[in-house]
Design a protein around this motif. Structure first.
Motif, short mmCIF file in Angstrom:
data_model
loop_
_atom_site.label_atom_id
_atom_site.label_comp_id
_atom_site.label_asym_id
_atom_site.label_seq_id
_atom_site.Cartn_x
_atom_site.Cartn_y
_atom_site.Cartn_z
N LYS A 12 0.84 -1.19 0.00
CA LYS A 12 0.00 0.00 0.00
C LYS A 12 0.87 1.24 0.00
CE LYS A 12 -0.61 -0.04 4.99
NZ LYS A 12 -1.57 -0.17 6.10
N TYR A 13 0.35 2.27 -0.62
CA TYR A 13 1.02 3.56 -0.65
C TYR A 13 0.16 4.52 0.15
CZ TYR A 13 3.64 1.74 -4.65
OH TYR A 13 4.45 1.00 -5.47
N VAL A 14 0.78 5.22 1.06
CA VAL A 14 0.05 6.22 1.85
C VAL A 14 0.49 7.59 1.38
CG1 VAL A 14 -0.47 7.07 4.16
CG2 VAL A 14 -0.03 4.62 3.80
N ILE A 15 -0.43 8.33 0.82
CA ILE A 15 -0.13 9.68 0.34
C ILE A 15 -1.06 10.63 1.05
CG2 ILE A 15 0.04 11.17 -1.69
CD1 ILE A 15 0.11 8.45 -3.31
N GLY A 16 -0.53 11.32 2.05
CA GLY A 16 -1.38 12.19 2.87
C GLY A 16 -2.46 11.36 3.53
N VAL A 19 -4.94 6.23 1.08
CA VAL A 19 -4.21 4.96 1.08
C VAL A 19 -4.57 4.20 -0.19
CG1 VAL A 19 -3.81 2.78 2.29
CG2 VAL A 19 -4.31 4.85 3.61
N ILE A 20 -3.55 3.88 -0.98
CA ILE A 20 -3.79 3.14 -2.22
C ILE A 20 -3.25 1.73 -2.04
CG2 ILE A 20 -3.20 2.99 -4.69
CD1 ILE A 20 -2.71 6.10 -4.48
N HIS A 21 -4.15 0.75 -2.19
CA HIS A 21 -3.70 -0.64 -2.12
C HIS A 21 -3.33 -1.12 -3.52
CE1 HIS A 21 -5.85 -0.70 1.90
NE2 HIS A 21 -4.63 -1.13 2.18
N ALA A 22 -2.08 -0.92 -3.88
CA ALA A 22 -1.61 -1.28 -5.23
C ALA A 22 -1.62 -2.80 -5.41
CB ALA A 22 -0.21 -0.73 -5.46
N LEU A 23 -1.25 -3.52 -4.35
CA LEU A 23 -1.41 -4.97 -4.32
C LEU A 23 -2.23 -5.29 -3.08
CD1 LEU A 23 2.20 -6.30 -5.12
CD2 LEU A 23 0.29 -6.05 -6.71
N GLY A 40 -2.30 -7.56 -17.55
CA GLY A 40 -3.34 -6.88 -16.78
C GLY A 40 -3.42 -5.44 -17.21
N PRO A 41 -4.58 -4.82 -16.98
CA PRO A 41 -4.74 -3.43 -17.40
C PRO A 41 -3.83 -2.48 -16.63
CG PRO A 41 -6.72 -4.25 -16.26
CD PRO A 41 -5.79 -5.40 -16.39
N SER A 42 -3.68 -1.31 -17.16
CA SER A 42 -2.90 -0.27 -16.50
C SER A 42 -3.47 -0.02 -15.10
CB SER A 42 -2.98 0.99 -17.37
OG SER A 42 -2.34 2.03 -16.72
N GLY A 43 -2.59 0.06 -14.12
CA GLY A 43 -3.03 0.30 -12.75
C GLY A 43 -3.39 -0.95 -11.98
N SER A 44 -3.24 -2.13 -12.60
CA SER A 44 -3.64 -3.37 -11.92
C SER A 44 -2.61 -3.88 -10.93
CB SER A 44 -3.98 -4.45 -12.95
OG SER A 44 -2.87 -4.71 -13.79
N GLY A 45 -1.40 -3.29 -10.96
CA GLY A 45 -0.39 -3.66 -9.97
C GLY A 45 0.82 -4.41 -10.52
N LYS A 46 0.92 -4.50 -11.85
CA LYS A 46 2.04 -5.25 -12.46
C LYS A 46 3.40 -4.68 -12.07
CE LYS A 46 0.67 -4.40 -16.65
NZ LYS A 46 -0.48 -3.50 -16.39
N SER A 47 3.56 -3.36 -12.21
CA SER A 47 4.86 -2.75 -11.89
C SER A 47 5.18 -2.90 -10.41
CB SER A 47 4.86 -1.25 -12.21
OG SER A 47 4.45 -1.06 -13.52
N THR A 48 4.17 -2.73 -9.58
CA THR A 48 4.38 -2.87 -8.14
C THR A 48 4.85 -4.29 -7.83
OG1 THR A 48 2.65 -1.23 -7.74
CG2 THR A 48 3.25 -2.66 -5.89
N LEU A 49 4.23 -5.28 -8.45
CA LEU A 49 4.63 -6.67 -8.23
C LEU A 49 6.03 -6.92 -8.78
CD1 LEU A 49 4.02 -9.51 -7.25
CD2 LEU A 49 2.83 -9.96 -9.41
P1 ADP Z 1 0.50 -1.32 -13.53
O1 ADP Z 1 1.96 -1.56 -13.64
O2 ADP Z 1 -0.31 -2.56 -13.70
O3 ADP Z 1 0.04 -0.21 -14.44
P2 ADP Z 1 1.09 -0.17 -10.94
O4 ADP Z 1 1.71 -1.22 -10.12
O5 ADP Z 1 1.99 0.84 -11.57
O6 ADP Z 1 0.16 -0.84 -12.05
O7 ADP Z 1 0.04 0.64 -10.07
C1 ADP Z 1 -0.93 0.02 -9.24
C2 ADP Z 1 -1.64 1.10 -8.43
O8 ADP Z 1 -0.73 1.64 -7.48
C3 ADP Z 1 -2.14 2.27 -9.24
O9 ADP Z 1 -3.35 2.71 -8.67
C4 ADP Z 1 -1.07 3.28 -9.08
O10 ADP Z 1 -1.59 4.58 -9.24
C5 ADP Z 1 -0.60 3.03 -7.67
N1 ADP Z 1 0.82 3.36 -7.48
C6 ADP Z 1 1.87 2.78 -8.11
N2 ADP Z 1 3.03 3.29 -7.68
C7 ADP Z 1 2.71 4.24 -6.76
C8 ADP Z 1 3.47 5.14 -5.95
N3 ADP Z 1 4.79 5.16 -5.98
N4 ADP Z 1 2.80 5.95 -5.13
C9 ADP Z 1 1.47 5.91 -5.08
N5 ADP Z 1 0.69 5.11 -5.80
C10 ADP Z 1 1.29 4.27 -6.64
#
Ligand code: ADP
Ligand code: ADP
Length: 233
Positions: A12-16, A19-23, A40-49
């Motif tokens: 999760k990312y906490v911004i102010g 809270v965004i649960h990326a995974l 997976g679609p954009s924003g699905s969490g691939k980069s985070t994983l």
């Molecule tokens: P994908 O690679 O599938 O496009 P991401 O893993 O980049 O997905 O993002 C998953 C979610 O986490 C999105 O809602 C994105 O906005 C959020 N996110 C990714 N990186 C950050 C970050 N550094 N800070 C805050 N939110 C993030």
């Protein structure tokens, strides 16, 4: 014994106040020698994983065991060490040093590994030969085609004999013909026993992998064997 075990990880990312649960909760086991496409679609969490798998980031919950090492709670320095010995990265944008030759780009990880110059040159030259660039060792990235640059990046990813290759949209900047050529190279590397995790949004590129993992909203939506494997002949 699995090479990668991730057990109910979250990030999760906490911004102010937000809270965004990326995974949300991701569990995955990958054995040595597998070739997995992550979609997976954009924003699905691939980069985070991928960042977590590549030890660039750690999960905020759950466990990640890589090659028997629990990397879930490591410091940045410890993670850097694991990265250097276990992970080879290939990126969409190649990420080569523009002023360095193909040879120096490929040899770079060996400097961090403390290998002497003679050995570095020998190993990097061989690695470039193995990707079909034996006659391009002294060329700089801007003197190479897109496909050749990606070959340099693949040689660099392999130079430390990593346990996994993480390829993030490796064909994203290449035309169709060159993409197929690079997928052929990735297939060859897989055939030699390497474990590959490939992020792509192109269905026909994913069909080169033997297993497809589809993500949606921070979860694994589908994880299945690819029964229509496409190979580059
Ligand atoms: P994908 O690679 O599938 O496009 P991401 O893993 O980049 O997905 O993002 C998953 C979610 O986490 C999105 O809602 C994105 O906005 C959020 N996110 C990714 N990186 C950050 C970050 N550094 N800070 C805050 N939110 C993030
Ligand atoms: P807090 O942030 O207030 O300490 P927790 O993070 O422990 O609370 O948990 C809040 C809720 O969010 C729980 O239901 C927990 O399971 C869930 N949760 C915690 N971390 C993650 C994460 N990385 N991804 C998705 N869900 C999470």
């Amino acid at each position: 014994k699995p090479l990668i075990t991730i057990n109910d990880i979250g990030r999760k990312y906490v911004i102010g106040a937000e809270v965004i649960h990326a995974l949300k909760s991701v569990s995955l086991t990958i054995n040595k020698g597998e070739f997995v496409a992550l979609m997976g679609p954009s924003g699905s969490g691939k980069s985070t994983l991928m960042n977590i798998l590549g030890c660039l980031d750690t999960p905020t919950k759950g466990e990640y065991i890589l090659n028997g090492i629990n990397v879930s709670h490591m410091s940045d320095n410890e993670l850097a060490e694991v990265r250097n010995s276990e992970i080879g990265f290939v990126f969409q944008t190649f990420n080569l040093l523009p002023r360095s030759t193909a040879l120096d780009n490929v040899a770079l990880p060996l400097i961090y590994a403390g290998i002497n110059k003679i050995k570095r040159t020998e190993r990097a030259t061989n690695a470039l030969k193995n990707v079909g660039l034996g006659n391009r060792v002294d060329h700089k990235p801007n003197e190479l085609s897109g496909g050749q640059r990606q070959r340099v990046a693949v040689a660099r990813a392999l130079i430390n004999d990593p346990s996994i290759i993480l390829a993030d949209e490796p064909t994203g900047n290449l035309d169709t013909k060159t993409s197929i050529e690079i997928m052929g190279l990735i297939e060859d590397i897989h055939a030699k026993g390497n474990t590959i995790i490939l992020v792509t949004h192109e269905e026909d590129i994913a069909l080169h992998a033997h297993r497809i993992v589809r993500m949606r909203d921070g979860l694994i939506e589908k994880d299945y064997k690819n029964t229509e494997i496409q190979t580059v002949s």
